[in-house]
Design an enzyme around this catalytic site. Structure first.
Site, PDB file in Angstrom:
ATOM      1  N   LYS A  35       0.867  -1.199   0.000  1.00 25.83           N
ATOM      2  CA  LYS A  35       0.000   0.000   0.000  1.00 25.83           C
ATOM      3  C   LYS A  35       0.899   1.242   0.000  1.00 25.83           C
ATOM      4  O   LYS A  35       1.011   1.952   0.998  1.00 25.83           O
ATOM      5  CB  LYS A  35      -0.887  -0.064   1.253  1.00 25.83           C
ATOM      6  CG  LYS A  35      -2.035   0.925   1.247  1.00 25.83           C
ATOM      7  CD  LYS A  35      -2.863   0.781   2.504  1.00 25.83           C
ATOM      8  CE  LYS A  35      -3.985   1.767   2.561  1.00 25.83           C
ATOM      9  NZ  LYS A  35      -4.743   1.697   3.815  1.00 25.83           N
ATOM     10  N   GLY A  42      -9.321  -3.994   1.332  1.00 25.34           N
ATOM     11  CA  GLY A  42      -9.164  -2.605   1.776  1.00 25.34           C
ATOM     12  C   GLY A  42      -7.949  -1.919   1.166  1.00 25.34           C
ATOM     13  O   GLY A  42      -7.984  -0.718   0.871  1.00 25.34           O
ATOM     14  N   VAL A  43      -6.883  -2.689   0.955  1.00 26.19           N
ATOM     15  CA  VAL A  43      -5.672  -2.083   0.384  1.00 26.19           C
ATOM     16  C   VAL A  43      -5.943  -1.602  -1.044  1.00 26.19           C
ATOM     17  O   VAL A  43      -5.650  -0.461  -1.408  1.00 26.19           O
ATOM     18  CB  VAL A  43      -4.485  -3.076   0.434  1.00 26.19           C
ATOM     19  CG1 VAL A  43      -3.336  -2.619  -0.434  1.00 26.19           C
ATOM     20  CG2 VAL A  43      -4.024  -3.254   1.880  1.00 26.19           C
ATOM     21  N   LYS A  79     -12.892   7.603   2.654  1.00 26.00           N
ATOM     22  CA  LYS A  79     -11.448   7.818   2.838  1.00 26.00           C
ATOM     23  C   LYS A  79     -10.633   6.951   1.878  1.00 26.00           C
ATOM     24  O   LYS A  79     -10.931   5.777   1.686  1.00 26.00           O
ATOM     25  CB  LYS A  79     -11.046   7.468   4.269  1.00 26.00           C
ATOM     26  CG  LYS A  79     -11.611   8.442   5.274  1.00 26.00           C
ATOM     27  CD  LYS A  79     -10.800   8.481   6.521  1.00 26.00           C
ATOM     28  CE  LYS A  79     -11.155   7.408   7.497  1.00 26.00           C
ATOM     29  NZ  LYS A  79     -10.533   7.625   8.807  1.00 26.00           N
ATOM     30  N   THR A  97     -13.755 -17.163  -0.653  1.00 22.96           N
ATOM     31  CA  THR A  97     -12.405 -17.605  -1.031  1.00 22.96           C
ATOM     32  C   THR A  97     -11.323 -17.023  -0.113  1.00 22.96           C
ATOM     33  O   THR A  97     -10.129 -17.238  -0.347  1.00 22.96           O
ATOM     34  CB  THR A  97     -12.085 -17.220  -2.494  1.00 22.96           C
ATOM     35  OG1 THR A  97     -12.318 -15.829  -2.677  1.00 22.96           O
ATOM     36  CG2 THR A  97     -12.926 -18.008  -3.473  1.00 22.96           C
ATOM     37  N   HIS A 120      -4.241  -5.697   9.859  1.00 21.05           N
ATOM     38  CA  HIS A 120      -4.873  -4.476  10.360  1.00 21.05           C
ATOM     39  C   HIS A 120      -5.886  -4.781  11.484  1.00 21.05           C
ATOM     40  O   HIS A 120      -5.838  -4.203  12.568  1.00 21.05           O
ATOM     41  CB  HIS A 120      -5.546  -3.728   9.199  1.00 21.05           C
ATOM     42  CG  HIS A 120      -6.309  -2.519   9.630  1.00 21.05           C
ATOM     43  ND1 HIS A 120      -5.686  -1.404  10.150  1.00 21.05           N
ATOM     44  CD2 HIS A 120      -7.642  -2.255   9.651  1.00 21.05           C
ATOM     45  CE1 HIS A 120      -6.604  -0.494  10.465  1.00 21.05           C
ATOM     46  NE2 HIS A 120      -7.789  -0.984  10.170  1.00 21.05           N
TER      47      HIS A 120
HETATM   48  N1  NAD Z   1     -10.779   3.673   3.968  1.00 20.05           N
HETATM   49  C1  NAD Z   1     -11.248   3.232   5.100  1.00 20.05           C
HETATM   50  O1  NAD Z   1     -12.138   3.831   5.694  1.00 20.05           O
HETATM   51  C2  NAD Z   1     -10.681   1.969   5.695  1.00 20.05           C
HETATM   52  C3  NAD Z   1     -11.365   1.349   6.751  1.00 20.05           C
HETATM   53  C4  NAD Z   1     -10.851   0.157   7.253  1.00 20.05           C
HETATM   54  C5  NAD Z   1      -9.680  -0.387   6.738  1.00 20.05           C
HETATM   55  N2  NAD Z   1      -9.052   0.259   5.718  1.00 20.05           N
HETATM   56  C6  NAD Z   1      -7.816  -0.298   5.154  1.00 20.05           C
HETATM   57  O2  NAD Z   1      -8.056  -1.622   4.699  1.00 20.05           O
HETATM   58  C7  NAD Z   1      -6.807  -2.314   4.677  1.00 20.05           C
HETATM   59  C8  NAD Z   1      -7.014  -3.736   5.109  1.00 20.05           C
HETATM   60  O3  NAD Z   1      -7.912  -4.350   4.217  1.00 20.05           O
HETATM   61  P1  NAD Z   1      -7.919  -5.936   3.985  1.00 20.05           P
HETATM   62  O4  NAD Z   1      -7.894  -6.620   5.286  1.00 20.05           O
HETATM   63  O5  NAD Z   1      -9.027  -6.218   3.044  1.00 20.05           O
HETATM   64  O6  NAD Z   1      -6.470  -6.197   3.347  1.00 20.05           O
HETATM   65  P2  NAD Z   1      -5.980  -6.522   1.846  1.00 20.05           P
HETATM   66  O7  NAD Z   1      -6.664  -5.671   0.861  1.00 20.05           O
HETATM   67  O8  NAD Z   1      -4.510  -6.501   1.887  1.00 20.05           O
HETATM   68  O9  NAD Z   1      -6.498  -8.015   1.636  1.00 20.05           O
HETATM   69  C9  NAD Z   1      -5.960  -9.023   2.441  1.00 20.05           C
HETATM   70  C10 NAD Z   1      -5.439 -10.200   1.586  1.00 20.05           C
HETATM   71  O10 NAD Z   1      -6.531 -10.881   1.003  1.00 20.05           O
HETATM   72  C11 NAD Z   1      -6.352 -11.014  -0.406  1.00 20.05           C
HETATM   73  N3  NAD Z   1      -7.708 -11.069  -0.966  1.00 20.05           N
HETATM   74  C12 NAD Z   1      -8.521 -10.030  -1.272  1.00 20.05           C
HETATM   75  N4  NAD Z   1      -9.730 -10.477  -1.643  1.00 20.05           N
HETATM   76  C13 NAD Z   1      -9.685 -11.830  -1.585  1.00 20.05           C
HETATM   77  C14 NAD Z   1     -10.626 -12.869  -1.851  1.00 20.05           C
HETATM   78  N5  NAD Z   1     -11.881 -12.602  -2.202  1.00 20.05           N
HETATM   79  N6  NAD Z   1     -10.231 -14.157  -1.707  1.00 20.05           N
HETATM   80  C15 NAD Z   1      -8.961 -14.442  -1.308  1.00 20.05           C
HETATM   81  N7  NAD Z   1      -8.036 -13.509  -1.028  1.00 20.05           N
HETATM   82  C16 NAD Z   1      -8.398 -12.208  -1.158  1.00 20.05           C
HETATM   83  C17 NAD Z   1      -5.486  -9.853  -0.773  1.00 20.05           C
HETATM   84  O11 NAD Z   1      -4.758 -10.093  -1.955  1.00 20.05           O
HETATM   85  C18 NAD Z   1      -4.563  -9.756   0.430  1.00 20.05           C
HETATM   86  O12 NAD Z   1      -3.509 -10.649   0.299  1.00 20.05           O
HETATM   87  C19 NAD Z   1      -5.857  -1.531   5.560  1.00 20.05           C
HETATM   88  O13 NAD Z   1      -4.867  -0.946   4.752  1.00 20.05           O
HETATM   89  C20 NAD Z   1      -6.732  -0.461   6.175  1.00 20.05           C
HETATM   90  O14 NAD Z   1      -6.050   0.744   6.367  1.00 20.05           O
HETATM   91  C21 NAD Z   1      -9.533   1.406   5.191  1.00 20.05           C
HETATM   92 ZN    ZN Z   2      -9.594  -0.031  10.636  1.00 19.13          ZN
END
Ligand code: NAD
Ligand code: ZN
Length: 363
Positions: free
Chosen positions: A66, A95-96, A132, A162, A256
């Site tokens: 990210k 989220g990333v 955001k 998945t 996270h």
């Molecule tokens: N903008 C906002 O208001 C807000 C709120 C909460 C969190 N966030 C952000 O979200 C991020 C965390 O999000 P996350 O936990 O989704 O992490 P991520 O996007 O890194 O996804 C986690 C892992 O899952 C994989 N993946 C994604 N979709 C999949 C699927 N359907 N099946 C299998 N694998 C999949 C991704 O490749 C990654 O390896 C943090 O950076 C955080 O800051 C933002």
């Molecule tokens: Zn959060």
């Protein structure tokens, strides 16, 4: 001479649950090009369902990606395909991906429209709900970012099927966070789960749908009057006070949601030792954390100097105020500005005790 004008952008947040996102009319009836920026893992898993005419850029996700480097690949892709000012970009991933692609869209040509398709539980209930965007910079979480609303968010729970179970627990952490400070009914729904949420991965399960719907509604309720965070006293910052610094220090170790839930637990301990929260409610929180395979312990959350440093950093972010949400009971919280070293020491000792009890129960 002096000039002054006022203007305010009008925002309409539209989130829609769909049963088959790849065949959604918005995607099929798109009159221009279908432009996708998609998490590489999601692309690999769903390549057979993705419309064949889509113009696609894949990005590596996970917190370590990210960053500016990944963002640059997105801007280079936009240049390469001559992305026009009014062409819509689909941001597809967890989220990333959503935070990063939203950020890229918000500043490319000073703003191109985008549609969000969250593919993780965490993104469905949290990252895809507000406005955001952001990327990490110089080892600080979301240091570069913007407030930029998408045209639409399409939610398809099938994606959760998945996910690895550790990542589903990760999403549940943000749901527990929300329930503790704002929604006792949501908390009770989580308590009702007999284990199916994790084993069925939120598929075809009535409780799973209820949890997701309730979490999104409550989140929107929390955000709606303060979308641009003009008020820095935010209940939804529960779990996000100490965790940003500690998460970045342990980027390869803690997800996270794991950092968030440890922060929630620490704040519950502070609330308990201040007699804001009673032991029954504290135990209910500990039980949910345990039930959903989330951590109760990490060395940095019982380290006074790390907690003090984290508190200092978040206070700068909150304009020199701590603004720490502390629960009063399940579903209610207050925001405080007077957390002292002795609060932290008492909470550390409580955290250690909770960890010891859980280890003893496991034996
Ligand atoms: N903008 C906002 O208001 C807000 C709120 C909460 C969190 N966030 C952000 O979200 C991020 C965390 O999000 P996350 O936990 O989704 O992490 P991520 O996007 O890194 O996804 C986690 C892992 O899952 C994989 N993946 C994604 N979709 C999949 C699927 N359907 N099946 C299998 N694998 C999949 C991704 O490749 C990654 O390896 C943090 O950076 C955080 O800051 C933002
Ligand atoms: Zn959060």
């Amino acid at each position: 001479m002096k000039w002054s004008i006022s203007a305010s952008p009008e925002i309409n947040i539209k989130i829609q649950q769909v049963s088959d996102v790849w065949n959604h009319p918005d995607m099929l009836s798109s009159d221009g090009r279908l432009i996708f920026v998609i998490d590489r893992i999601v692309y690999d898993l769903y390549r057979d369902s993705i419309p064949i005419d889509a113009v696609i850029h894949q990005i590596d996700c996970g917190e370590i990606h990210k960053n500016l480097e990944t963002a640059e690949t997105v801007w280079n892709f936009f240049d390469k395909i001559n992305l026009k000012r009014r062409e819509t970009v689909y941001a597809i991933g967890g989220g990333v991906a959503l935070d990063l692609v939203g950020f890229c869209c918000s500043i490319y040509r000073r703003g191109v429209p985008y549609i969000r398709i969250p593919t993780t539980l965490l993104a469905i209930v949290d990252a895809a709900v507000g406005i955001k965007t952001g990327i990490n910079y110089q080892n600080y979480r979301n240091r570069l970012g913007s407030y930029y609303a998408p045209k639409l968010t399409l939610i398809d729970n099938k994606f959760i099927g998945t996910q690895e179970s550790r990542h589903i627990s990760n999403g549940l952490a943000e749901i527990i966070k929300l329930a503790v400070i704002a929604d006792k009914h949501l908390f009770k729904l989580l308590e009702q789960d007999s284990g199916l949420l994790l084993t069925d991965k939120f598929q075809n399960n009535k409780l799973a749908n209820q949890v997701i719907e309730r979490a999104i509604s409550t989140m929107l309720d929390q955000l709606k009057d303060n979308l641009w965070e003009t008020d820095l006293r935010r209940s939804v910052d529960f779990g996000h006070s100490f965790s940003p610094t500690i998460e970045m220090q342990n980027i390869l170790e803690l997800l996270h949601g794991e950092a968030v839930i440890l922060d929630c637990l620490l704040c519950c301990c502070i609330a308990y030792t201040r007699k804001y929260m009673n032991s029954v409610d504290l135990n209910r929180v500990v039980s949910l954390i345990t039930k959903f395979n989330l951590p109760l312990y990490h060395r940095d959350f019982v380290n006074l100097s790390m907690l003090t440093k984290s508190l200092d950093e978040i206070s700068i972010h909150r304009n020199n105020n701590q603004n720490i949400p502390l629960p009063m009971s399940i579903g209610q919280c207050r925001i405080v500005n007077d957390i002292s070293e002795s609060d932290l020491l008492a909470a550390i000792s409580m955290m250690n005790q909770i960890n010891e009890n859980s280890l003893n129960n496991r034996d």
